[in-house]
Design a protein around this motif. Structure first.
Motif, PDB file in Angstrom:
ATOM      1  N   LEU A  35       0.816  -1.208   0.000  1.00 55.89           N
ATOM      2  CA  LEU A  35       0.000   0.000   0.000  1.00 55.89           C
ATOM      3  C   LEU A  35       0.848   1.257   0.000  1.00 55.89           C
ATOM      4  O   LEU A  35       0.461   2.270  -0.574  1.00 55.89           O
ATOM      5  CB  LEU A  35      -0.932   0.019   1.218  1.00 55.89           C
ATOM      6  N   LYS A  36       1.985   1.202   0.665  1.00 58.51           N
ATOM      7  CA  LYS A  36       2.905   2.340   0.720  1.00 58.51           C
ATOM      8  C   LYS A  36       4.331   1.826   0.754  1.00 58.51           C
ATOM      9  O   LYS A  36       4.590   0.762   1.284  1.00 58.51           O
ATOM     10  CB  LYS A  36       2.671   3.173   1.984  1.00 58.51           C
ATOM     11  N   SER A  37       5.217   2.605   0.218  1.00 50.88           N
ATOM     12  CA  SER A  37       6.642   2.315   0.297  1.00 50.88           C
ATOM     13  C   SER A  37       7.340   3.633   0.589  1.00 50.88           C
ATOM     14  O   SER A  37       7.013   4.657  -0.007  1.00 50.88           O
ATOM     15  CB  SER A  37       7.130   1.727  -1.021  1.00 50.88           C
ATOM     16  N   GLN A  38       8.267   3.588   1.521  1.00 48.72           N
ATOM     17  CA  GLN A  38       8.916   4.827   1.928  1.00 48.72           C
ATOM     18  C   GLN A  38      10.353   4.536   2.325  1.00 48.72           C
ATOM     19  O   GLN A  38      10.614   3.602   3.064  1.00 48.72           O
ATOM     20  CB  GLN A  38       8.146   5.399   3.120  1.00 48.72           C
ATOM     21  N   LYS A  39      11.280   5.317   1.817  1.00 48.08           N
ATOM     22  CA  LYS A  39      12.683   5.195   2.212  1.00 48.08           C
ATOM     23  C   LYS A  39      12.943   6.161   3.355  1.00 48.08           C
ATOM     24  O   LYS A  39      12.562   7.330   3.284  1.00 48.08           O
ATOM     25  CB  LYS A  39      13.603   5.519   1.050  1.00 48.08           C
ATOM     26  N   ALA A  40      13.567   5.657   4.389  1.00 49.94           N
ATOM     27  CA  ALA A  40      13.870   6.485   5.557  1.00 49.94           C
ATOM     28  C   ALA A  40      15.030   7.420   5.260  1.00 49.94           C
ATOM     29  O   ALA A  40      15.991   7.051   4.588  1.00 49.94           O
ATOM     30  CB  ALA A  40      14.201   5.604   6.744  1.00 49.94           C
ATOM     31  N   THR A  41      14.928   8.621   5.793  1.00 47.18           N
ATOM     32  CA  THR A  41      16.007   9.592   5.654  1.00 47.18           C
ATOM     33  C   THR A  41      16.681   9.865   6.997  1.00 47.18           C
ATOM     34  O   THR A  41      17.632  10.621   7.068  1.00 47.18           O
ATOM     35  CB  THR A  41      15.478  10.911   5.071  1.00 47.18           C
ATOM     36  N   SER A  42      16.150   9.232   8.070  1.00 46.90           N
ATOM     37  CA  SER A  42      16.726   9.387   9.404  1.00 46.90           C
ATOM     38  C   SER A  42      16.447   8.115  10.207  1.00 46.90           C
ATOM     39  O   SER A  42      15.745   7.220   9.752  1.00 46.90           O
ATOM     40  CB  SER A  42      16.119  10.600  10.107  1.00 46.90           C
ATOM     41  N   ASN A  43      16.973   8.068  11.426  1.00 46.56           N
ATOM     42  CA  ASN A  43      16.744   6.921  12.298  1.00 46.56           C
ATOM     43  C   ASN A  43      15.388   6.986  12.992  1.00 46.56           C
ATOM     44  O   ASN A  43      14.977   6.029  13.629  1.00 46.56           O
ATOM     45  CB  ASN A  43      17.842   6.818  13.356  1.00 46.56           C
ATOM     46  N   ASN A  44      14.693   8.094  12.901  1.00 49.24           N
ATOM     47  CA  ASN A  44      13.411   8.288  13.563  1.00 49.24           C
ATOM     48  C   ASN A  44      12.389   8.732  12.519  1.00 49.24           C
ATOM     49  O   ASN A  44      12.021   9.895  12.433  1.00 49.24           O
ATOM     50  CB  ASN A  44      13.558   9.341  14.667  1.00 49.24           C
ATOM     51  N   GLU A  45      11.936   7.790  11.729  1.00 52.49           N
ATOM     52  CA  GLU A  45      11.059   8.085  10.588  1.00 52.49           C
ATOM     53  C   GLU A  45       9.602   7.818  10.965  1.00 52.49           C
ATOM     54  O   GLU A  45       9.296   6.863  11.670  1.00 52.49           O
ATOM     55  CB  GLU A  45      11.456   7.197   9.417  1.00 52.49           C
ATOM     56  N   LYS A  46       8.686   8.661  10.484  1.00 55.44           N
ATOM     57  CA  LYS A  46       7.248   8.477  10.695  1.00 55.44           C
ATOM     58  C   LYS A  46       6.585   8.104   9.377  1.00 55.44           C
ATOM     59  O   LYS A  46       6.976   8.589   8.319  1.00 55.44           O
ATOM     60  CB  LYS A  46       6.611   9.754  11.239  1.00 55.44           C
ATOM     61  N   ILE A  47       5.578   7.233   9.467  1.00 52.03           N
ATOM     62  CA  ILE A  47       4.815   6.829   8.295  1.00 52.03           C
ATOM     63  C   ILE A  47       3.381   7.284   8.502  1.00 52.03           C
ATOM     64  O   ILE A  47       2.747   6.916   9.492  1.00 52.03           O
ATOM     65  CB  ILE A  47       4.858   5.296   8.103  1.00 52.03           C
ATOM     66  N   ASN A  48       2.873   8.082   7.587  1.00 51.76           N
ATOM     67  CA  ASN A  48       1.516   8.589   7.688  1.00 51.76           C
ATOM     68  C   ASN A  48       0.547   7.583   7.066  1.00 51.76           C
ATOM     69  O   ASN A  48       0.596   7.318   5.869  1.00 51.76           O
ATOM     70  CB  ASN A  48       1.404   9.943   6.982  1.00 51.76           C
ATOM     71  N   ILE A  49      -0.341   7.006   7.911  1.00 51.24           N
ATOM     72  CA  ILE A  49      -1.361   6.076   7.408  1.00 51.24           C
ATOM     73  C   ILE A  49      -2.765   6.670   7.589  1.00 51.24           C
ATOM     74  O   ILE A  49      -3.745   5.958   7.570  1.00 51.24           O
ATOM     75  CB  ILE A  49      -1.253   4.692   8.096  1.00 51.24           C
ATOM     76  N   GLU A  50      -2.825   7.973   7.733  1.00 50.28           N
ATOM     77  CA  GLU A  50      -4.090   8.671   7.934  1.00 50.28           C
ATOM     78  C   GLU A  50      -5.068   8.433   6.793  1.00 50.28           C
ATOM     79  O   GLU A  50      -6.273   8.324   6.997  1.00 50.28           O
ATOM     80  CB  GLU A  50      -3.805  10.173   8.073  1.00 50.28           C
ATOM     81  N   ASP A  51      -4.567   8.330   5.577  1.00 50.50           N
ATOM     82  CA  ASP A  51      -5.423   8.166   4.406  1.00 50.50           C
ATOM     83  C   ASP A  51      -5.842   6.715   4.164  1.00 50.50           C
ATOM     84  O   ASP A  51      -6.634   6.447   3.262  1.00 50.50           O
ATOM     85  CB  ASP A  51      -4.725   8.722   3.163  1.00 50.50           C
ATOM     86  N   LEU A  52      -5.340   5.774   4.954  1.00 52.08           N
ATOM     87  CA  LEU A  52      -5.687   4.356   4.796  1.00 52.08           C
ATOM     88  C   LEU A  52      -6.875   3.994   5.686  1.00 52.08           C
ATOM     89  O   LEU A  52      -7.044   4.571   6.764  1.00 52.08           O
ATOM     90  CB  LEU A  52      -4.494   3.475   5.155  1.00 52.08           C
TER      91      LEU A  52
END
Length: 46
Positions: free
Chosen positions: A6-23
């Motif tokens: 459903l989503k794919s995201q590459k992290a740019t830091s050690n503390n990454e957030k994934i927004n699933i608000e639209d799911l």
């Protein structure tokens, strides 16, 4: 287990957030891959 990406995201830091608000509300399996670790986390969105 069957599913689809459903989503794919590459992290740019050690503390990454994934927004699933639209799911929609359901149970999700989040797969986290690093150079050293592969981990699957279950998330329940209500």
């Amino acid at each position: 287990m069957y599913g689809r990406l459903l989503k794919s995201q590459k992290a740019t830091s050690n503390n990454e957030k994934i927004n699933i608000e639209d799911l929609p509300n359901t149970i999700y399996l989040i797969e986290i891959k690093t150079d050293k670790v592969n981990k699957t986390v279950k998330i329940i969105k209500e």
